[in-house]
Design a protein around this motif. Sequence first.
Motif, PDB file in Angstrom:
ATOM      1  N   LYS A   1       0.820  -1.212   0.000  1.00 45.79           N
ATOM      2  CA  LYS A   1       0.000   0.000   0.000  1.00 45.79           C
ATOM      3  C   LYS A   1       0.855   1.262   0.000  1.00 45.79           C
ATOM      4  N   LYS A   2       2.020   1.189   0.631  1.00 48.97           N
ATOM      5  CA  LYS A   2       2.913   2.353   0.684  1.00 48.97           C
ATOM      6  C   LYS A   2       3.631   2.593  -0.640  1.00 48.97           C
ATOM      7  N   LEU A   3       4.040   1.500  -1.305  1.00 52.30           N
ATOM      8  CA  LEU A   3       4.834   1.645  -2.521  1.00 52.30           C
ATOM      9  C   LEU A   3       4.005   2.260  -3.644  1.00 52.30           C
ATOM     10  N   PRO A   4       4.606   3.168  -4.421  1.00 51.30           N
ATOM     11  CA  PRO A   4       3.897   3.730  -5.579  1.00 51.30           C
ATOM     12  C   PRO A   4       3.823   2.705  -6.700  1.00 51.30           C
ATOM     13  N   PRO A   5       2.920   2.874  -7.662  1.00 53.36           N
ATOM     14  CA  PRO A   5       2.863   1.954  -8.803  1.00 53.36           C
ATOM     15  C   PRO A   5       4.196   1.899  -9.532  1.00 53.36           C
ATOM     16  N   TYR A   6       4.497   0.749 -10.066  1.00 50.33           N
ATOM     17  CA  TYR A   6       5.762   0.549 -10.784  1.00 50.33           C
ATOM     18  C   TYR A   6       5.642   0.967 -12.244  1.00 50.33           C
ATOM     19  N   GLN A   7       4.479   0.699 -12.836  1.00 50.61           N
ATOM     20  CA  GLN A   7       4.227   1.051 -14.230  1.00 50.61           C
ATOM     21  C   GLN A   7       2.822   1.622 -14.345  1.00 50.61           C
ATOM     22  N   GLY A   8       2.651   2.504 -15.308  1.00 44.19           N
ATOM     23  CA  GLY A   8       1.325   3.055 -15.565  1.00 44.19           C
ATOM     24  C   GLY A   8       0.719   2.427 -16.802  1.00 44.19           C
ATOM     25  N   GLY A   9      -0.610   2.299 -16.803  1.00 42.61           N
ATOM     26  CA  GLY A   9      -1.277   1.732 -17.967  1.00 42.61           C
ATOM     27  C   GLY A   9      -2.660   1.250 -17.621  1.00 42.61           C
ATOM     28  N   GLY A  10      -3.168   0.373 -18.457  1.00 49.32           N
ATOM     29  CA  GLY A  10      -4.470  -0.205 -18.191  1.00 49.32           C
ATOM     30  C   GLY A  10      -4.439  -1.156 -17.015  1.00 49.32           C
ATOM     31  N   GLU A  11      -5.583  -1.380 -16.424  1.00 52.49           N
ATOM     32  CA  GLU A  11      -5.808  -2.357 -15.362  1.00 52.49           C
ATOM     33  C   GLU A  11      -5.384  -1.870 -13.985  1.00 52.49           C
ATOM     34  N   MET A  12      -4.338  -0.993 -13.923  1.00 56.74           N
ATOM     35  CA  MET A  12      -3.832  -0.584 -12.612  1.00 56.74           C
ATOM     36  C   MET A  12      -4.485   0.712 -12.129  1.00 56.74           C
ATOM     37  N   ILE A  13      -5.542   1.141 -12.787  1.00 50.88           N
ATOM     38  CA  ILE A  13      -6.178   2.412 -12.445  1.00 50.88           C
ATOM     39  C   ILE A  13      -7.586   2.200 -11.889  1.00 50.88           C
ATOM     40  N   ALA A  14      -8.017   3.159 -11.096  1.00 55.00           N
ATOM     41  CA  ALA A  14      -9.409   3.197 -10.670  1.00 55.00           C
ATOM     42  C   ALA A  14     -10.184   4.161 -11.559  1.00 55.00           C
ATOM     43  N   GLU A  15      -9.591   5.347 -11.779  1.00 55.84           N
ATOM     44  CA  GLU A  15     -10.242   6.359 -12.617  1.00 55.84           C
ATOM     45  C   GLU A  15      -9.171   7.227 -13.263  1.00 55.84           C
ATOM     46  N   VAL A  16      -9.359   7.548 -14.547  1.00 59.90           N
ATOM     47  CA  VAL A  16      -8.398   8.369 -15.274  1.00 59.90           C
ATOM     48  C   VAL A  16      -9.106   9.565 -15.890  1.00 59.90           C
TER      49      VAL A  16
ATOM     50  N   PHE B   1      -7.693  13.627 -17.602  1.00 56.22           N
ATOM     51  CA  PHE B   1      -6.462  14.322 -17.977  1.00 56.22           C
ATOM     52  C   PHE B   1      -5.918  15.184 -16.844  1.00 56.22           C
ATOM     53  N   GLU B   2      -6.743  15.383 -15.838  1.00 59.88           N
ATOM     54  CA  GLU B   2      -6.293  16.172 -14.687  1.00 59.88           C
ATOM     55  C   GLU B   2      -5.670  15.294 -13.608  1.00 59.88           C
ATOM     56  N   LYS B   3      -6.197  14.052 -13.417  1.00 61.02           N
ATOM     57  CA  LYS B   3      -5.728  13.229 -12.309  1.00 61.02           C
ATOM     58  C   LYS B   3      -6.100  11.766 -12.544  1.00 61.02           C
ATOM     59  N   THR B   4      -5.239  10.888 -12.052  1.00 65.24           N
ATOM     60  CA  THR B   4      -5.504   9.451 -12.098  1.00 65.24           C
ATOM     61  C   THR B   4      -5.477   8.892 -10.685  1.00 65.24           C
ATOM     62  N   THR B   5      -6.426   8.048 -10.380  1.00 63.09           N
ATOM     63  CA  THR B   5      -6.395   7.322  -9.107  1.00 63.09           C
ATOM     64  C   THR B   5      -6.147   5.854  -9.402  1.00 63.09           C
ATOM     65  N   TYR B   6      -5.466   5.181  -8.478  1.00 63.98           N
ATOM     66  CA  TYR B   6      -4.983   3.833  -8.741  1.00 63.98           C
ATOM     67  C   TYR B   6      -5.895   2.771  -8.153  1.00 63.98           C
ATOM     68  N   ALA B   7      -5.847   1.627  -8.784  1.00 68.08           N
ATOM     69  CA  ALA B   7      -6.679   0.501  -8.364  1.00 68.08           C
ATOM     70  C   ALA B   7      -6.158  -0.083  -7.049  1.00 68.08           C
ATOM     71  N   ASP B   8      -7.012  -0.869  -6.423  1.00 64.61           N
ATOM     72  CA  ASP B   8      -6.606  -1.552  -5.203  1.00 64.61           C
ATOM     73  C   ASP B   8      -5.618  -2.671  -5.541  1.00 64.61           C
ATOM     74  N   LEU B   9      -5.000  -3.208  -4.496  1.00 65.87           N
ATOM     75  CA  LEU B   9      -4.117  -4.366  -4.666  1.00 65.87           C
ATOM     76  C   LEU B   9      -4.913  -5.578  -5.150  1.00 65.87           C
ATOM     77  N   PRO B  10      -4.339  -6.424  -5.968  1.00 69.97           N
ATOM     78  CA  PRO B  10      -2.981  -6.391  -6.509  1.00 69.97           C
ATOM     79  C   PRO B  10      -2.853  -5.613  -7.806  1.00 69.97           C
ATOM     80  N   HIS B  11      -3.993  -5.128  -8.341  1.00 73.12           N
ATOM     81  CA  HIS B  11      -4.010  -4.559  -9.694  1.00 73.12           C
ATOM     82  C   HIS B  11      -3.169  -3.294  -9.812  1.00 73.12           C
TER      83      HIS B  11
END
Length: 408
Positions: free
Chosen positions: A246-261, A263-273
């Motif tokens: 939970k502390k570590l930032p995402p390693y790569q950006g792209g599909g599947e690892m996001i909750a909402e995208v 152009f202003e802001k992206t939020t990330y999906a829960d673990l493990p995605h």
Amino acid sequence: MITKTLDIQTIRKDFPILQREVNGKPLVYLDNAATSQTPQQVIDTIVDYYQNYNANIHRGVHTLSQEATDAYEAARQKIQKHFNIAKAHEIIFTSGTTQSINLVATGFTSFLKEGDEILVSAMEHHSNIVPWQMLCERTGALLKVIPMNLDGELVMEEYHNLLSDKTKLVFCNHVSNALGTVNPIEKIIDAAHKVGAAVLIDGAQAAPHIKADLQALDVDFYTVSAHKMCGPTGVGMLYGKEEWLKKLPPYQGGGEMIAEVTFEKTTYADLPHKFEAGTPNICGGIAFGAALDYMNSIGFDAIAQYEDELLQYATEQLLTIEGLKIYGTAVHKTSVISFNIEGIHPYDIGTIVDKLGIAVRTGHHCAQPIMDFYQIPGTVRASFSFYNTKEEVDKLVEGIKRAKNMLL
């Protein structure tokens, strides 16, 4: 507890490649530390996936996508059970141990500062050295080395001396790929935690031989590659405690690892995605699960007992060859023997025995600091699996004797 006796000849029939010839000779495959062979049961799983339900996962409402998703997540649950992991979302599918280590090393960039210290053992694979050197270059942290002795064992007294309140991370392999040494990771983890440091254990070489209980170990991160344990290449897993992931930032950006995208802001999906961007190696993940099923059907206690018999027999037989020296004589070893013959380059031995159908590894085994420690260019490494036989050991010994006679 009585350990069952393995029916080696029946097991060997599960591995199609063991039936082939190399250079007109029956294959003697003794390079298992580099990659293990794949049983028909796992090959069938791979074929079944591509023939019957090949589809992208987690996104589709159609039947094939749902079937593929179910099989992929079932493999994650098999990994969870095998390694006794508390929560399935603490398992991140990766391309293997190297990516797993790089994921953690990159993530810790924002957690370290100049003057912090990280410890790594002297017997690491390059993949558990270079990412930490890169991390130190980015952060100003200092990399310190836990020394080893001539037997190929870590000097634990020096490890305890190196630990301090400056220590933030400790990295060590569970088993050395070059020497076969089984490191005392329980003691390493416990001592590191007492000074508040996190621990990553490279389990790539241990996983084929030892069924690690990750909750009992209380390790923070543990890595495995499927191809070392009868699975396919290109897939592995990173275990991380939920609190760290939970502390570590995402390693790569792209599909599947996001909750909402937007152009202003992206939020990330829960673990493990959060750490599984893009289309994964779906078939590889499913086959990883099948490989665990296969090895567990044989039994890790039985595997360990038989491989230890092979190790002892091979050690005794190889030492009958005059001038042969084994590197790595730790009390606790898995079935790996690294050796040289005085006056002969290891590459030359490997080349000659290959003509006899015998596959061994030569070189520094991506563990060059170990070779520098022993002041040698490399070794011949014979590594054994549960499908090898004493007759194959005998062929190896005869092949080395023949090579020696030709080269000296």
